[in-house]
Design an enzyme around this catalytic site. Structure first.
Site, mmCIF file in Angstrom:
data_model
loop_
_atom_site.group_PDB
_atom_site.id
_atom_site.type_symbol
_atom_site.label_atom_id
_atom_site.label_comp_id
_atom_site.label_asym_id
_atom_site.label_seq_id
_atom_site.Cartn_x
_atom_site.Cartn_y
_atom_site.Cartn_z
ATOM 1 N N GLU A 17 12.354 11.367 27.706
ATOM 2 C CA GLU A 17 12.761 10.693 26.466
ATOM 3 C C GLU A 17 14.085 11.280 25.999
ATOM 4 O OE1 GLU A 17 9.765 9.808 23.514
ATOM 5 O OE2 GLU A 17 11.102 10.544 21.928
ATOM 6 N N ALA A 51 15.347 5.416 12.905
ATOM 7 C CA ALA A 51 14.897 4.654 11.737
ATOM 8 C C ALA A 51 16.008 4.687 10.683
ATOM 9 C CB ALA A 51 13.623 5.260 11.203
ATOM 10 N N HIS A 78 12.733 2.138 22.507
ATOM 11 C CA HIS A 78 11.824 2.257 21.358
ATOM 12 C C HIS A 78 12.252 1.242 20.287
ATOM 13 C CE1 HIS A 78 10.657 6.762 22.164
ATOM 14 N NE2 HIS A 78 10.922 6.132 23.294
ATOM 15 N N ARG A 108 5.512 1.745 14.487
ATOM 16 C CA ARG A 108 5.690 1.406 13.081
ATOM 17 C C ARG A 108 6.910 2.131 12.513
ATOM 18 N NH1 ARG A 108 2.170 4.118 8.471
ATOM 19 N NH2 ARG A 108 3.578 5.775 9.155
ATOM 20 N N ASP A 110 8.176 6.069 10.623
ATOM 21 C CA ASP A 110 7.664 6.827 9.475
ATOM 22 C C ASP A 110 7.990 6.087 8.190
ATOM 23 O OD1 ASP A 110 6.480 8.954 10.843
ATOM 24 O OD2 ASP A 110 8.436 9.897 11.158
ATOM 25 N N ALA A 124 2.161 -0.866 13.593
ATOM 26 C CA ALA A 124 2.660 -1.120 14.947
ATOM 27 C C ALA A 124 1.942 -2.309 15.599
ATOM 28 C CB ALA A 124 2.490 0.133 15.812
ATOM 29 N N TYR A 144 -1.969 9.647 19.264
ATOM 30 C CA TYR A 144 -1.892 10.963 18.631
ATOM 31 C C TYR A 144 -3.138 11.792 18.979
ATOM 32 C CZ TYR A 144 1.812 8.499 16.298
ATOM 33 O OH TYR A 144 2.949 7.778 16.071
ATOM 34 N N GLU A 157 -7.961 7.277 14.711
ATOM 35 C CA GLU A 157 -6.928 7.167 15.753
ATOM 36 C C GLU A 157 -7.412 6.246 16.875
ATOM 37 O OE1 GLU A 157 -3.929 7.692 16.077
ATOM 38 O OE2 GLU A 157 -3.689 7.469 18.230
ATOM 39 N N GLN A 175 1.854 11.695 21.301
ATOM 40 C CA GLN A 175 2.598 12.654 20.492
ATOM 41 C C GLN A 175 2.592 13.985 21.238
ATOM 42 O OE1 GLN A 175 4.803 13.621 18.565
ATOM 43 N NE2 GLN A 175 4.063 12.837 16.596
HETATM 44 P P1 FAD Z 1 0.750 2.771 13.587
HETATM 45 O O1 FAD Z 1 0.023 2.638 14.873
HETATM 46 O O2 FAD Z 1 1.029 1.559 12.813
HETATM 47 O O3 FAD Z 1 -0.112 3.795 12.698
HETATM 48 C C1 FAD Z 1 0.415 4.357 11.495
HETATM 49 C C2 FAD Z 1 -0.743 4.801 10.584
HETATM 50 O O4 FAD Z 1 -1.403 3.641 10.064
HETATM 51 C C3 FAD Z 1 -1.815 5.605 11.312
HETATM 52 O O5 FAD Z 1 -2.277 6.607 10.416
HETATM 53 C C4 FAD Z 1 -2.899 4.584 11.599
HETATM 54 O O6 FAD Z 1 -4.178 5.180 11.731
HETATM 55 C C5 FAD Z 1 -2.799 3.672 10.385
HETATM 56 N N1 FAD Z 1 -3.188 2.283 10.677
HETATM 57 C C6 FAD Z 1 -2.713 1.495 11.669
HETATM 58 N N2 FAD Z 1 -3.262 0.247 11.599
HETATM 59 C C7 FAD Z 1 -4.105 0.254 10.540
HETATM 60 C C8 FAD Z 1 -4.964 -0.723 9.958
HETATM 61 N N3 FAD Z 1 -5.052 -1.959 10.434
HETATM 62 N N4 FAD Z 1 -5.690 -0.337 8.866
HETATM 63 C C9 FAD Z 1 -5.581 0.919 8.353
HETATM 64 N N5 FAD Z 1 -4.797 1.882 8.880
HETATM 65 C C10 FAD Z 1 -4.066 1.562 9.946
HETATM 66 N N6 FAD Z 1 9.772 7.192 15.253
HETATM 67 C C11 FAD Z 1 11.016 6.664 15.150
HETATM 68 O O7 FAD Z 1 11.500 6.436 14.042
HETATM 69 N N7 FAD Z 1 11.757 6.376 16.280
HETATM 70 C C12 FAD Z 1 11.288 6.602 17.523
HETATM 71 O O8 FAD Z 1 11.975 6.323 18.515
HETATM 72 C C13 FAD Z 1 9.980 7.168 17.678
HETATM 73 N N8 FAD Z 1 9.458 7.401 18.899
HETATM 74 C C14 FAD Z 1 8.177 7.892 19.019
HETATM 75 C C15 FAD Z 1 7.642 8.089 20.285
HETATM 76 C C16 FAD Z 1 6.349 8.582 20.447
HETATM 77 C C17 FAD Z 1 5.783 8.775 21.839
HETATM 78 C C18 FAD Z 1 5.570 8.897 19.296
HETATM 79 C C19 FAD Z 1 4.174 9.443 19.459
HETATM 80 C C20 FAD Z 1 6.094 8.699 18.022
HETATM 81 C C21 FAD Z 1 7.399 8.195 17.854
HETATM 82 N N9 FAD Z 1 7.963 7.963 16.599
HETATM 83 C C22 FAD Z 1 9.228 7.448 16.485
HETATM 84 C C23 FAD Z 1 7.224 8.353 15.382
HETATM 85 C C24 FAD Z 1 6.375 7.181 14.807
HETATM 86 O O9 FAD Z 1 7.235 6.162 14.342
HETATM 87 C C25 FAD Z 1 5.527 7.757 13.653
HETATM 88 O O10 FAD Z 1 4.574 8.649 14.148
HETATM 89 C C26 FAD Z 1 4.903 6.734 12.703
HETATM 90 O O11 FAD Z 1 4.467 7.438 11.533
HETATM 91 C C27 FAD Z 1 3.686 5.999 13.263
HETATM 92 O O12 FAD Z 1 4.031 5.063 14.184
HETATM 93 P P2 FAD Z 1 2.878 4.253 15.003
HETATM 94 O O13 FAD Z 1 3.554 3.272 15.817
HETATM 95 O O14 FAD Z 1 1.968 5.210 15.672
HETATM 96 O O15 FAD Z 1 2.115 3.564 13.758
#
Ligand code: FAD
Length: 292
Positions: A17, A51, A78, A108, A110, A124, A144, A157, A175
């Site tokens: 990455e 972001a 991404h 999604r 942060d 997401a 995660y 999760e 993660q």
């Molecule tokens: P989601 O899967 O949407 O989850 C976010 C939160 O919402 C979680 O707590 C989940 O349990 C909760 N949730 C989801 N759906 C629901 C539902 N229907 N009802 C209730 N709760 C729900 N960030 C960047 O800005 N740029 C990057 O390039 C980047 N790359 C990354 C690469 C990797 C491998 C990882 C692990 C993370 C990366 N991130 C990046 C960070 C990521 O954007 C954050 O961790 C963000 O807070 C969560 O993204 P997600 O896609 O996992 O969110």
């Protein structure tokens, strides 16, 4: 090539990455890094999405295109959705198509400081559904091993991973984590929940103290005693700390590959020295497990 095919061909996929250079510097600053990463021959390179700022100013597509079209390495772009409109997302997907990029890590992002969310997407999963509807992309999603920082429980999760798989995610990237036992416990739970798409283990070689503090805050990863001891012992000697961080990552990776994980996703932070050192140490091991 669709990354799904690489998972079919290999027992353990090995990917890197990287992130786009700061907006004030030119994309050319990354050429030297890519020249060196190319020689290591990773299965693919993913490019982070910054972001904030406008989707049109984002350099992720430009850098992913370099990775794929200039250096001939498969690219995963991404994309975060929390601050984007549907129009922004469609613009981004079109740019990827124009650059022949087939793979997206759908995130999604942060929640911005202050909590103000402008976008039309809340999670997401909604982005994955949208991408699925609007193109022929291979979609990865984040997972995660210790739970997401907003929602520490593994039960939540795994429910979320099931939603992402059902929406069309083809594989997960995890993660970063420093304790393999936590990862194995997570994998057991995932298997128990009947999630069967591949999961790549996210490994970050820690090389300086400031980086550790930032990463721990962002990821919430637990630090095993063994890791803390190394960091405390060498925190004032950057070279010793870097070597110890690399050795720790290599030990983690050897154990993970030997335990049969689907892939190792190395957060190389645009540092070819790290990538070379680690790849050199695990080359024979990877070749052995991937022998046809
Ligand atoms: P989601 O899967 O949407 O989850 C976010 C939160 O919402 C979680 O707590 C989940 O349990 C909760 N949730 C989801 N759906 C629901 C539902 N229907 N009802 C209730 N709760 C729900 N960030 C960047 O800005 N740029 C990057 O390039 C980047 N790359 C990354 C690469 C990797 C491998 C990882 C692990 C993370 C990366 N991130 C990046 C960070 C990521 O954007 C954050 O961790 C963000 O807070 C969560 O993204 P997600 O896609 O996992 O969110």
């Amino acid at each position: 090539m669709n990354i799904k095919e690489i998972f079919k061909e290999k027992k353990t996929v090995f990917s890197f990455e990287i992130f786009p250079p700061k907006t004030t510097s030119s994309i050319e600053t990354i050429y030297k890094t890519l020249e060196e990463l190319k020689d290591i021959n990773p299965d693919y390179i993913s490019v982070t999405y910054g972001a904030g700022g406008s989707i049109k100013d984002n350099k992720t597509v430009e850098l992913s295109s370099l990775v794929k079209n200039k250096y001939g390495i498969e690219a995963v772009a991404h994309l975060t959705c929390i601050s984007s409109t549907n129009e922004d997302i469609q613009y981004y997907l079109k740019s990827l198509e124009e650059n022949n990029i087939e793979n997206i890590l759908a995130l999604r992002g942060d929640i911005p400081i202050g909590g103000e969310v402008k976008g039309e997407f809340k999670y997401a999963t909604e982005l994955i559904t949208n991408i699925k509807k609007n193109g022929n992309f291979n979609i990865a999603a984040a997972c995660y091993p210790e739970g997401h920082t907003e929602n520490r429980g593994l039960v939540q999760e795994i429910e979320n991973m099931k939603r992402k798989e059902a929406a069309g995610a083809a594989y997960f990237i995890s993660q970063l984590f420093f304790d393999n036992n936590l990862y194995y416990n997570f994998l057991d739970k995932v298997k128990g929940a009947n999630i069967n798409i591949p999961i790549e283990a996210g490994i970050m070689p820690v090389t300086n103290k400031k980086q550790i503090e930032r990463m721990i805050t962002l990821s919430g990863a637990s630090l095993p005693q063994k890791f803390v001891k190394i960091m405390e012992k060498y925190e004032h000697n950057p070279e010793a700390l870097r070597d110890a961080g690399i050795a720790y990552a290599v030990e983690q990776i050897v154990d993970l590959i030997s335990s049969g994980v689907d892939g190792i996703h190395l957060y190389v932070m645009n540092n070819p020295y790290l990538a070379n050192k680690i790849s050199g140490s695990i080359g024979n091991i990877l070749a052995t497990v991937n022998k046809k």
